[in-house]
Scaffold this active site. Structure first.
Site, PDB file in Angstrom:
ATOM      1  N   HIS A   1       0.810  -1.218   0.000  1.00 30.19           N
ATOM      2  CA  HIS A   1       0.000   0.000   0.000  1.00 30.19           C
ATOM      3  C   HIS A   1       0.845   1.270   0.000  1.00 30.19           C
ATOM      4  O   HIS A   1       0.314   2.361  -0.257  1.00 30.19           O
ATOM      5  CB  HIS A   1      -0.946  -0.001   1.207  1.00 30.19           C
ATOM      6  CG  HIS A   1      -2.128  -0.908   1.033  1.00 30.19           C
ATOM      7  ND1 HIS A   1      -2.015  -2.217   0.629  1.00 30.19           N
ATOM      8  CD2 HIS A   1      -3.464  -0.693   1.199  1.00 30.19           C
ATOM      9  CE1 HIS A   1      -3.219  -2.769   0.557  1.00 30.19           C
ATOM     10  NE2 HIS A   1      -4.116  -1.856   0.900  1.00 30.19           N
TER      11      HIS A   1
ATOM     12  N   ASN B   1      -5.899   2.568   8.016  1.00 28.66           N
ATOM     13  CA  ASN B   1      -7.325   2.755   7.753  1.00 28.66           C
ATOM     14  C   ASN B   1      -7.831   3.978   8.499  1.00 28.66           C
ATOM     15  O   ASN B   1      -8.419   3.862   9.567  1.00 28.66           O
ATOM     16  CB  ASN B   1      -8.106   1.511   8.210  1.00 28.66           C
ATOM     17  CG  ASN B   1      -8.847   0.868   7.055  1.00 28.66           C
ATOM     18  OD1 ASN B   1      -9.559   1.542   6.318  1.00 28.66           O
ATOM     19  ND2 ASN B   1      -8.673  -0.431   6.906  1.00 28.66           N
TER      20      ASN B   1
ATOM     21  N   TYR C   1     -19.678  47.283  -5.642  1.00 27.74           N
ATOM     22  CA  TYR C   1     -19.930  46.068  -4.864  1.00 27.74           C
ATOM     23  C   TYR C   1     -18.671  45.553  -4.179  1.00 27.74           C
ATOM     24  O   TYR C   1     -18.726  45.063  -3.046  1.00 27.74           O
ATOM     25  CB  TYR C   1     -20.491  44.968  -5.765  1.00 27.74           C
ATOM     26  CG  TYR C   1     -21.941  45.117  -6.153  1.00 27.74           C
ATOM     27  CD1 TYR C   1     -22.636  46.285  -5.917  1.00 27.74           C
ATOM     28  CD2 TYR C   1     -22.611  44.063  -6.754  1.00 27.74           C
ATOM     29  CE1 TYR C   1     -23.971  46.421  -6.284  1.00 27.74           C
ATOM     30  CE2 TYR C   1     -23.943  44.174  -7.122  1.00 27.74           C
ATOM     31  CZ  TYR C   1     -24.613  45.357  -6.883  1.00 27.74           C
ATOM     32  OH  TYR C   1     -25.928  45.476  -7.239  1.00 27.74           O
TER      33      TYR C   1
ATOM     34  N   ARG D   1     -18.513  47.847  -1.082  1.00 25.19           N
ATOM     35  CA  ARG D   1     -19.692  47.860  -0.219  1.00 25.19           C
ATOM     36  C   ARG D   1     -20.068  46.460   0.261  1.00 25.19           C
ATOM     37  O   ARG D   1     -20.591  46.291   1.362  1.00 25.19           O
ATOM     38  CB  ARG D   1     -20.842  48.488  -1.002  1.00 25.19           C
ATOM     39  CG  ARG D   1     -22.117  48.658  -0.230  1.00 25.19           C
ATOM     40  CD  ARG D   1     -23.124  49.574  -0.932  1.00 25.19           C
ATOM     41  NE  ARG D   1     -23.017  49.640  -2.358  1.00 25.19           N
ATOM     42  CZ  ARG D   1     -23.985  49.314  -3.223  1.00 25.19           C
ATOM     43  NH1 ARG D   1     -25.133  48.856  -2.772  1.00 25.19           N
ATOM     44  NH2 ARG D   1     -23.811  49.454  -4.513  1.00 25.19           N
TER      45      ARG D   1
ATOM     46  N   PHE E   1     -14.240   5.071   7.705  1.00 18.92           N
ATOM     47  CA  PHE E   1     -13.022   5.602   7.093  1.00 18.92           C
ATOM     48  C   PHE E   1     -13.307   6.438   5.854  1.00 18.92           C
ATOM     49  O   PHE E   1     -12.408   7.078   5.315  1.00 18.92           O
ATOM     50  CB  PHE E   1     -12.104   4.436   6.691  1.00 18.92           C
ATOM     51  CG  PHE E   1     -12.842   3.359   5.934  1.00 18.92           C
ATOM     52  CD1 PHE E   1     -13.298   3.571   4.647  1.00 18.92           C
ATOM     53  CD2 PHE E   1     -13.105   2.139   6.535  1.00 18.92           C
ATOM     54  CE1 PHE E   1     -13.987   2.592   3.961  1.00 18.92           C
ATOM     55  CE2 PHE E   1     -13.799   1.150   5.855  1.00 18.92           C
ATOM     56  CZ  PHE E   1     -14.244   1.381   4.562  1.00 18.92           C
TER      57      PHE E   1
ATOM     58  N   GLU F   1     -14.355  -1.355  -3.447  1.00 15.37           N
ATOM     59  CA  GLU F   1     -14.359   0.051  -3.040  1.00 15.37           C
ATOM     60  C   GLU F   1     -14.880   0.858  -4.235  1.00 15.37           C
ATOM     61  O   GLU F   1     -14.118   1.493  -4.971  1.00 15.37           O
ATOM     62  CB  GLU F   1     -12.957   0.468  -2.604  1.00 15.37           C
ATOM     63  CG  GLU F   1     -12.493  -0.354  -1.400  1.00 15.37           C
ATOM     64  CD  GLU F   1     -11.024  -0.200  -1.072  1.00 15.37           C
ATOM     65  OE1 GLU F   1     -10.355   0.647  -1.699  1.00 15.37           O
ATOM     66  OE2 GLU F   1     -10.543  -0.928  -0.189  1.00 15.37           O
TER      67      GLU F   1
END
Length: 512
Positions: free
Chosen positions: A84, A197, A283, A286, A331, A417
């Site tokens: 991972h 995780n 604008y 203001r 998660f 997933e």
């Protein structure tokens, strides 16, 4: 030097800032040690019983139904971390990685992850010995949390992977640990999964962004007030009774800041009763409190989200006190991704309206008798013309970055997933938007200071005098063109730092 104690009830935003950006040391409270030990005993019981439990005795993601033999479960955890840790790109900043590690310790210390206390203490050792893992910028989808970034952190605990050196260089983790007298650890069942995780990367970035945005939104009121003053604008639209009839709290706070900052100004006094003065300002002048105030209210919402996440158990599976180990979706980073995208929109608009005021200050047809581009000798000299170009380019970039990342999703892990949050991307780009906002407010600060200098001999407000003093050495007096980039860098530092605000507050009182 302060100490942050990790309790089984969590930590505060201030704790995260103290560790991520400061020199605070970290300790794990004994109550947290006991909570982790109790949680670990439940996992050990599952191991002894031989029950199939996700992440303990099975594979991960699409491999959740693959049984893993007891003798290979430690190997499973190590393999998980190695596979991972698959990020690419430049390393994340030190403060982000330190925040992420501290928040993972916080999550483990809540006693719902089933890890031994030594795992949390090993992360604390990295923090206290200034060992910062090299975490590449790309890799997280904010789905099962920040898997790849957290894996790069966890890999260093095993004596593998890379560490960020003092000069930004990449150092082998084994060598970095050896230098500070730390040893690698061996993971047991469930511990590798518990290390990765979580939403800790995106939460860390969001907490840092919340702190920065709060400061910048106050500084936006300062630069807006200075610009209004330099353009001979009116203070009337900022009176409190006009904001009480539209009771958005952020708007009221912003208007109160601007109104207070415009008091005690000979520049404002010079035209207050002038019947030829404009009935209504543009604008961008203001409506400054309406835009900055909406951003403030957005920030309040985002802060609520982050505060809830700080006390949340974010892991999968979770170990419950009654002995159950249950899979969750906690998660998933959607809450943080939505919040980050919302705040990026607000911050982008605070910068956009600031750029519009800069443009008015530089335009001889709209700046109420200021010279073109704020140069006393326009033509030969270009003044701040190209500073506004820079601001316009940054506004355009912020508009692109304000497009939400959290509406995107790409399925992963063999469709297990199949919806991801992109929360890491949302929080990462929020940091860029805020850095860009710093630059935009710096340009407005510089332009407003030039405008106030050109109103001499009229004396500006206390805020105006403070701003002129803060930039005086770098900007000098209005005159021939100078190398502008270093001046803009000084202006950025003034906006980002606390000194100008502190000086102004000594004169006018605390700003919201």
């Amino acid at each position: 030097m302060t100490t942050v104690a990790i309790q089984p009830t969590g930590i505060s935003t201030a704790d995260v800032l103290a560790v991520a950006r400061g020199t605070a040391k970290v300790v794990v409270d004994q109550a947290a040690v006991e909570a982790m030990a109790t949680s670990r005993s439940i996992v050990d019981g599952i191991e002894a019983d031989g029950r199939p439990v996700y992440g303990v005795s099975t594979g991960f993601g699409a491999l959740a139904n693959t049984f893993v033999a007891p003798q290979r479960r430690a190997e499973l955890q190590h393999a998980l971390i190695r596979s991972h840790a698959a990020g690419v790109g430049v390393p994340m900043p030190r403060e982000v990685v330190r925040a992420m590690m501290l928040l993972r310790v916080r999550s483990l210390a809540l006693g719902r992850s089933g890890v031994r206390p030594l795992v949390a203490e090993a992360l604390v050792d990295l923090l206290n010995h200034e060992v910062t893992p090299w975490v590449p910028e790309h890799g997280s989808l904010g789905a099962s949390g920040d898997l790849a970034p957290l894996a790069h952190c966890a890999l260093v605990l095993l004596g593998e992977g890379w560490v960020l050196g003092p000069a930004g260089e990449r150092i082998e983790a084994a060598e970095a640990l050896r230098r500070v007298g730390l040893r690698p650890i061996e993971l047991a069942a469930k511990e590798g999964l518990a290390l990765i995780n979580g939403t800790d990367g995106m939460l860390g970035m969001l907490l840092l962004a919340i702190h920065d945005a709060a400061h910048l939104f106050t500084m936006a009121d300062v630069t807006a007030a200075l610009a209004v003053e330099a353009m001979l604008g009116s203070e009337r639209p900022f009176r409190p009774e006009l904001h009480a009839i539209r009771p958005h709290p952020g708007q009221a706070a912003s208007a109160a800041n601007i109104y207070r900052l415009l008091q005690d100004s000979a520049v404002m006094d010079s035209h207050r009763d002038d019947i030829a003065h404009a009935v209504q300002d543009a604008y961008s002048m203001r409506c400054a409190p309406q835009v900055a105030g909406a951003a403030r209210d957005t920030l309040d919402f985002v802060r609520q989200v982050a505060d809830r996440e700080l006390v949340s158990v974010v892991d999968n599976p979770v170990v419950l006190p009654d002995g159950r180990v249950e899979s969750t979706g906690n998660f998933h980073g959607a809450p943080l991704g939505f919040a980050a995208d919302f705040l990026a929109i607000g911050a982008a608009e605070v910068g956009a309206i600031a750029e519009r005021r800069v443009d008015r200050l530089l335009d001889v047809t709209r700046s109420r008798d200021l010279p073109a581009f704020l140069s006393p000798d326009a033509g030969v000299n270009s003044g701040l013309m190209i500073a506004q170009y820079t601001a316009a380019g940054i506004v355009a970039e912020n508009r692109r970055l304000a497009a939400p990342a959290s509406v995107d999703s790409l399925p992963t892990s063999g469709m297990q997933e199949d919806h991801v949050s992109m929360g890491w991307a949302a929080t990462k780009k929020l940091r860029t938007v805020l850095d860009n906002l710093t630059s935009l407010l710096a340009v407005e600060l510089l332009a407003a200071v030039r405008g106030l200098q050109l109103r001499a001999p009229l004396e500006p407000s206390p805020a105006g005098r403070s701003a002129v003093a803060a930039l005086g050495a770098a900007a000098g007096e209005p005159g021939p063109d100078v190398f502008l980039a270093p001046v803009m860098e000084v202006a950025r530092a003034v906006i980002a730092g606390p000194d100008l605000r502190t000086t102004i507050e000594r004169e006018v009182g605390d700003l919201a």
